[in-house]
Design a protein around this motif. Structure first.
Motif, mmCIF file in Angstrom:
data_model
loop_
_atom_site.group_PDB
_atom_site.id
_atom_site.type_symbol
_atom_site.label_atom_id
_atom_site.label_comp_id
_atom_site.label_asym_id
_atom_site.label_seq_id
_atom_site.Cartn_x
_atom_site.Cartn_y
_atom_site.Cartn_z
ATOM 1 N N VAL A 136 0.720 -1.124 -0.090
ATOM 2 C CA VAL A 136 0.141 -0.209 0.139
ATOM 3 C C VAL A 136 1.034 1.230 0.183
ATOM 4 O O VAL A 136 0.512 2.380 -0.716
ATOM 5 N N VAL A 137 2.010 1.264 0.808
ATOM 6 C CA VAL A 137 2.746 2.355 0.857
ATOM 7 C C VAL A 137 3.671 2.482 -0.416
ATOM 8 O O VAL A 137 3.789 3.710 -0.676
ATOM 9 N N LEU A 138 4.124 1.598 -1.017
ATOM 10 C CA LEU A 138 5.116 1.638 -2.280
ATOM 11 C C LEU A 138 4.602 1.630 -3.385
ATOM 12 O O LEU A 138 5.241 2.141 -4.570
ATOM 13 N N GLN A 139 3.151 1.572 -3.691
ATOM 14 C CA GLN A 139 2.479 1.550 -4.826
ATOM 15 C C GLN A 139 2.729 2.861 -5.613
ATOM 16 O O GLN A 139 2.957 3.817 -4.776
ATOM 17 N N LEU A 195 8.179 7.299 -8.586
ATOM 18 C CA LEU A 195 9.031 6.414 -8.547
ATOM 19 C C LEU A 195 8.599 4.926 -8.615
ATOM 20 O O LEU A 195 7.298 4.844 -8.004
ATOM 21 N N LYS A 196 9.285 4.115 -9.065
ATOM 22 C CA LYS A 196 8.729 2.718 -9.314
ATOM 23 C C LYS A 196 9.735 2.055 -7.964
ATOM 24 O O LYS A 196 10.495 1.628 -7.997
ATOM 25 N N LEU A 197 8.637 2.016 -6.858
ATOM 26 C CA LEU A 197 9.096 1.555 -5.578
ATOM 27 C C LEU A 197 8.566 0.254 -5.350
ATOM 28 O O LEU A 197 9.525 -0.869 -5.095
ATOM 29 N N LEU A 198 7.599 -0.140 -5.887
ATOM 30 C CA LEU A 198 6.866 -1.387 -5.872
ATOM 31 C C LEU A 198 7.360 -2.430 -7.002
ATOM 32 O O LEU A 198 7.450 -1.910 -8.191
ATOM 33 N N TYR A 199 7.561 -3.839 -6.689
ATOM 34 C CA TYR A 199 7.947 -4.634 -7.675
ATOM 35 C C TYR A 199 9.373 -4.235 -8.384
ATOM 36 O O TYR A 199 9.718 -4.282 -9.486
ATOM 37 N N SER A 200 10.147 -3.949 -7.500
ATOM 38 C CA SER A 200 11.743 -3.573 -7.685
ATOM 39 C C SER A 200 12.388 -3.997 -6.617
ATOM 40 O O SER A 200 12.279 -4.300 -5.567
#
Length: 301
Positions: free
Chosen positions: A138-141, A160-165
């Protein structure tokens, strides 16, 4: 002349403790060794042997084709590199976060603040691993809290692409594993005599110099123990990388799980497990041989 009459002393009521009586039973010490040893052999070594055997044995007998297949395929080598990279990042970041907190905890004088800091450090242990991992989703999406705050402050213009990284995997794993680093450090730091700081400051040393010459060297056992613990746990971590990582951030545990539950290729899963086990043993052995002569670390290794 007065004669002193020797009176017979009543028999003493002192009795040998039950623990001492038990410890004198013949064969009990061997039993206390054999029971844990049998437990380890039956529940750990034997299952590992059964799994690892599949990596070098098939219906035709002894073979190296599965291990050769892994080392000849660049995909598996990339997975191993990603696993080592993420494990190193998680270990270093956990150390950088945990060390100041542990140092603050032993230096602060107020018991109330000590309890508050300790409670905050324990919070990750009180929440389910799955709950923590889904919370990071929820936080990184893209529309999560971090991206919205950074855009609102004008720090970034694109999401920023934080999720799935890799960043998302490292953040989630640090949140889960840093308490192991923290308590390894704290257990060592609290044994450091605080009078050493007073003596150093009394001799004219500034607080930073006292830290470098006293706390850092004496806390090396905690640094080593916590780093090895977090690093080894990171190598085989599964849930957080599986939920927060993408196709390019697959760790070796995810590949093993896929071969066991999806493709049912137990031989390749066994070969990957054996390689992961060997890498872990090599790392622990290197740490032992490189640091075995260090006087401060002799109780750790």
């Amino acid at each position: 002349m007065l004669s002193v009459r020797e009176e017979k002393q009543p028999p003493s009521n002192y009795s040998i403790p039950v623990s001492s009586k038990i410890s004198n039973i013949n064969g009990l010490k061997w039993l206390l060794i054999l029971v844990p040893l049998a437990y380890i052999i039956i529940l750990l070594i034997y299952p590992m042997y059964g799994l690892f055997k599949l990596s070098i044995m098939d219906n035709d007998g002894f073979t190296f084709q599965y291990i050769h297949h892994i080392f000849s395929n660049p995909v598996y080598l990339k997975v191993l590199r990603v696993t080592l990279k993420i494990s190193i990042l998680v270990t270093v970041i956990s150390l950088l976060i945990s060390y100041p907190i542990a140092y603050l905890l032993i230096r602060v004088q107020s018991k109330i603040w000590k309890n508050i800091i300790l409670a905050l450090a324990l919070i990750p242990f009180w929440i389910s691993l799955l709950v923590r991992t889904f919370s990071w989703i929820v936080v990184l999406q893209n529309q999560g809290v971090i991206n919205q705050i950074l855009i609102g402050l004008g720090i970034i213009e694109e999401l920023l692409k934080l999720l799935y990284s890799t960043a998302g995997v490292v953040i989630g794993m640090v949140h889960v594993l840093y308490p192991f680093m923290f308590f390894s450090l704290f257990s060592v730091m609290k044994g450091i005599d605080q009078r050493l700081y007073q003596a150093a400051e009394g001799l004219g040393a500034r607080p930073l110099m006292a830290f470098w010459q006293i706390n850092l060297p004496l806390s090396l056992p905690g640094i080593l123990a916590g780093s090895l613990l977090v690093f080894v746990m990171s190598l085989g971590f599964f849930i957080t990388p599986a939920l927060l990582g993408g196709a390019n951030e697959m760790m070796i545990s995810m590949v093993i799980e896929n071969y066991i539950n999806t493709t049912l290729n137990w031989h390749l899963a066994s070969a990957l497990s054996l390689i992961l086990f060997i890498v872990t043993v090599i790392i622990l052995a290197l740490a032992f041989f490189l640091l075995r002569n260090n006087a401060v670390l002799k109780d750790v290794i």
